[in-house]
Design a protein around this motif. Structure first.
Motif, PDB file in Angstrom:
ATOM      1  N   ARG A   1      16.734  -3.038   6.414  1.00  0.00           N
ATOM      2  CA  ARG A   1      17.171  -4.438   6.556  1.00  0.00           C
ATOM      3  C   ARG A   1      16.385  -5.342   5.607  1.00  0.00           C
ATOM      4  N   ILE A   2      15.074  -5.156   5.556  1.00  0.00           N
ATOM      5  CA  ILE A   2      14.232  -5.965   4.669  1.00  0.00           C
ATOM      6  C   ILE A   2      14.566  -5.665   3.205  1.00  0.00           C
ATOM      7  N   GLN A   3      14.738  -4.378   2.891  1.00  0.00           N
ATOM      8  CA  GLN A   3      15.090  -3.969   1.529  1.00  0.00           C
ATOM      9  C   GLN A   3      16.379  -4.665   1.081  1.00  0.00           C
ATOM     10  N   ARG A   4      17.400  -4.654   1.954  1.00  0.00           N
ATOM     11  CA  ARG A   4      18.674  -5.293   1.634  1.00  0.00           C
ATOM     12  C   ARG A   4      18.508  -6.798   1.437  1.00  0.00           C
ATOM     13  N   LYS A   5      17.745  -7.432   2.325  1.00  0.00           N
ATOM     14  CA  LYS A   5      17.534  -8.881   2.234  1.00  0.00           C
ATOM     15  C   LYS A   5      16.780  -9.254   0.952  1.00  0.00           C
TER      16      LYS A   5
ATOM     17  N   GLU B   1       0.830  -1.199   0.000  1.00  0.00           N
ATOM     18  CA  GLU B   1       0.000   0.000   0.000  1.00  0.00           C
ATOM     19  C   GLU B   1       0.862   1.246   0.000  1.00  0.00           C
ATOM     20  N   ASP B   2       0.370   2.286  -0.712  1.00  0.00           N
ATOM     21  CA  ASP B   2       1.119   3.538  -0.820  1.00  0.00           C
ATOM     22  C   ASP B   2       1.187   4.297   0.498  1.00  0.00           C
ATOM     23  N   ASP B   3       0.070   4.362   1.228  1.00  0.00           N
ATOM     24  CA  ASP B   3       0.024   5.239   2.392  1.00  0.00           C
ATOM     25  C   ASP B   3       0.894   4.746   3.542  1.00  0.00           C
TER      26      ASP B   3
ATOM     27  N   GLU C   1      10.124   9.447   3.610  1.00  0.00           N
ATOM     28  CA  GLU C   1       9.040  10.028   4.402  1.00  0.00           C
ATOM     29  C   GLU C   1       9.337   9.932   5.894  1.00  0.00           C
ATOM     30  N   LEU C   2       9.799   8.759   6.321  1.00  0.00           N
ATOM     31  CA  LEU C   2      10.092   8.555   7.740  1.00  0.00           C
ATOM     32  C   LEU C   2      11.252   9.445   8.200  1.00  0.00           C
ATOM     33  N   GLU C   3      12.246   9.634   7.334  1.00  0.00           N
ATOM     34  CA  GLU C   3      13.374  10.515   7.667  1.00  0.00           C
ATOM     35  C   GLU C   3      12.866  11.933   7.899  1.00  0.00           C
ATOM     36  N   GLU C   4      11.948  12.386   7.035  1.00  0.00           N
ATOM     37  CA  GLU C   4      11.374  13.725   7.194  1.00  0.00           C
ATOM     38  C   GLU C   4      10.554  13.822   8.488  1.00  0.00           C
ATOM     39  N   LEU C   5       9.724  12.807   8.733  1.00  0.00           N
ATOM     40  CA  LEU C   5       8.896  12.810   9.945  1.00  0.00           C
ATOM     41  C   LEU C   5       9.754  12.798  11.201  1.00  0.00           C
ATOM     42  N   LYS C   6      10.850  12.078  11.123  1.00  0.00           N
ATOM     43  CA  LYS C   6      11.750  11.936  12.265  1.00  0.00           C
ATOM     44  C   LYS C   6      12.339  13.283  12.681  1.00  0.00           C
ATOM     45  N   SER C   7      12.580  14.158  11.723  1.00  0.00           N
ATOM     46  CA  SER C   7      13.217  15.442  12.030  1.00  0.00           C
ATOM     47  C   SER C   7      12.355  16.354  12.906  1.00  0.00           C
ATOM     48  N   SER C   8      11.028  16.171  12.864  1.00  0.00           N
ATOM     49  CA  SER C   8      10.167  17.026  13.687  1.00  0.00           C
ATOM     50  C   SER C   8       9.338  16.207  14.696  1.00  0.00           C
ATOM     51  N   ALA C   9       9.830  15.034  15.030  1.00  0.00           N
ATOM     52  CA  ALA C   9       9.068  14.130  15.904  1.00  0.00           C
ATOM     53  C   ALA C   9       9.448  14.293  17.368  1.00  0.00           C
TER      54      ALA C   9
ATOM     55  N   LEU D   1       7.977  -1.669  -6.316  1.00  0.00           N
ATOM     56  CA  LEU D   1       8.241  -2.047  -4.925  1.00  0.00           C
ATOM     57  C   LEU D   1       9.473  -1.354  -4.352  1.00  0.00           C
ATOM     58  N   TYR D   2      10.589  -1.427  -5.059  1.00  0.00           N
ATOM     59  CA  TYR D   2      11.825  -0.838  -4.541  1.00  0.00           C
ATOM     60  C   TYR D   2      11.665   0.675  -4.356  1.00  0.00           C
ATOM     61  N   GLU D   3      11.022   1.326  -5.316  1.00  0.00           N
ATOM     62  CA  GLU D   3      10.793   2.767  -5.219  1.00  0.00           C
ATOM     63  C   GLU D   3       9.896   3.102  -4.028  1.00  0.00           C
ATOM     64  N   ARG D   4       8.879   2.297  -3.790  1.00  0.00           N
ATOM     65  CA  ARG D   4       7.978   2.547  -2.656  1.00  0.00           C
ATOM     66  C   ARG D   4       8.699   2.402  -1.321  1.00  0.00           C
ATOM     67  N   ILE D   5       9.585   1.444  -1.243  1.00  0.00           N
ATOM     68  CA  ILE D   5      10.355   1.283  -0.005  1.00  0.00           C
ATOM     69  C   ILE D   5      11.250   2.507   0.190  1.00  0.00           C
ATOM     70  N   ARG D   6      11.940   2.924  -0.874  1.00  0.00           N
ATOM     71  CA  ARG D   6      12.801   4.116  -0.773  1.00  0.00           C
ATOM     72  C   ARG D   6      11.989   5.343  -0.375  1.00  0.00           C
ATOM     73  N   GLU D   7      10.817   5.500  -0.987  1.00  0.00           N
ATOM     74  CA  GLU D   7       9.960   6.646  -0.691  1.00  0.00           C
ATOM     75  C   GLU D   7       9.502   6.629   0.769  1.00  0.00           C
ATOM     76  N   ARG D   8       9.134   5.465   1.264  1.00  0.00           N
ATOM     77  CA  ARG D   8       8.696   5.368   2.657  1.00  0.00           C
ATOM     78  C   ARG D   8       9.836   5.725   3.612  1.00  0.00           C
ATOM     79  N   ILE D   9      11.035   5.283   3.298  1.00  0.00           N
ATOM     80  CA  ILE D   9      12.197   5.615   4.130  1.00  0.00           C
ATOM     81  C   ILE D   9      12.421   7.131   4.113  1.00  0.00           C
TER      82      ILE D   9
END
Length: 195
Positions: free
Chosen positions: A72-76, A10-12, A47-55, A37-45
Motif C-alpha cells: 500500500r505504501i509502495q503504491r502511494k 535500513e537493509d535489515d 523476504e516476507l513472502e518467503e518467511l510467510k511460507s514457513s511461519a 528505495l523501490y528495490e529495497r521495498i520489493r526485496e523486503r516484500i
C-alpha cells in the motif's frame, strides 16, 4: 551541495514509519530518496513472502499484514511521485521553473522524466506544426516466391508469387537480396497522370 537529507531505509528491516514519513513529505513536493528505495521495498516484500511460507499462524498473519502495508505504501509513494514527475515534465515543456524536483528524483524517475518530456515535446510539435511523421521510402517489387513478412512499417504482408507490391525500403532490399523479389523500375515519363 544542498543540505538535503536522503531518506534511506535500513537493509535489515524495512522501517514502515520511515516510509510513512517519506509518503507524507511527498504530498507537497518531491523529497530526495535513495536510488535503491523501490528495490529495497520489493526485496523486503519477497523476504516476507518467503518467511510467510514457513511461519506459524501468528507470524503468518504478522507477515501478511506487513506485506499488505508495504504494498500500500509502495503504491502511494509511486502514485504521488509519478504525479509530481508528470506535472514537472509538463511544466518544463511549457517553460516554467520546476525548482528542485529534478534533483530530488532517483535515477529511474529522472529517466522517466526525460522520456516523458520528449513525448510531450513531440506531441506539442505535432499539434502546433502538424504531423512530423517522415514518409518511409517504398519500393515497387514483383514477388517470385510465396512469403509472409512483418514489415518495418508494422504491417504484416502475405505475399504470393507474381504479386506486385510496394514495400518499405528495408523489407524490399532484404527480399531482393534473398532472391524472393525483384525490383520494378518505374520511369517518370512512363507513368500517366490523370488531369
Amino acid at each position: 551541495m544542498n543540505n538535503i537529507k536522503v531518506l534511506q531505509v535500513e537493509d535489515d528491516a524495512m522501517n514502515i514509519d520511515e516510509l510513512l514519513l517519506l509518503l507524507e513529505k511527498n504530498r507537497t513536493q518531491l523529497s530526495k530518496i535513495d536510488d535503491e528505495l523501490y528495490e529495497r521495498i520489493r526485496e523486503r516484500i519477497r523476504e516476507l513472502e518467503e518467511l510467510k511460507s514457513s511461519a506459524s499462524d501468528a507470524e503468518f498473519f504478522r507477515f501478511e499484514d506487513e506485506i499488505r502495508t508495504l504494498r500500500r505504501i509502495q503504491r502511494k509513494i509511486f502514485e504521488l511521485r509519478t504525479g509530481k514527475i508528470i506535472s514537472a515534465a509538463w511544466a518544463e515543456v511549457c517553460g516554467q521553473q520546476i525548482g528542485s524536483d529534478v534533483e530530488n528524483m532517483c535515477s529511474h524517475e529522472r529517466s522517466f522524466f526525460k522520456k516523458l518530456m520528449d513525448v510531450i515535446k513531440e506531441f506539442k510539435k505535432t499539434i502546433f506544426e502538424g504531423e512530423g511523421k517522415k514518409k518511409e521510402d517504398r519500393v515497387l517489387v514483383r514477388i517470385k516466391k510465396d512469403v509472409e513478412i512483418q514489415g518495418s512499417d508494422g504491417k504484416t504482408y502475405k505475399l504470393r508469387r507474381e504479386d506486385v507490391v510496394t514495400l518499405p525500403q528495408l523489407n524490399a532490399d532484404a527480399l531482393i537480396k534473398g532472391g524472393i523479389a525483384e525490383k520494378i523500375e518505374v520511369k517518370e515519363n512512363e507513368v500517366s497522370q490523370e488531369g
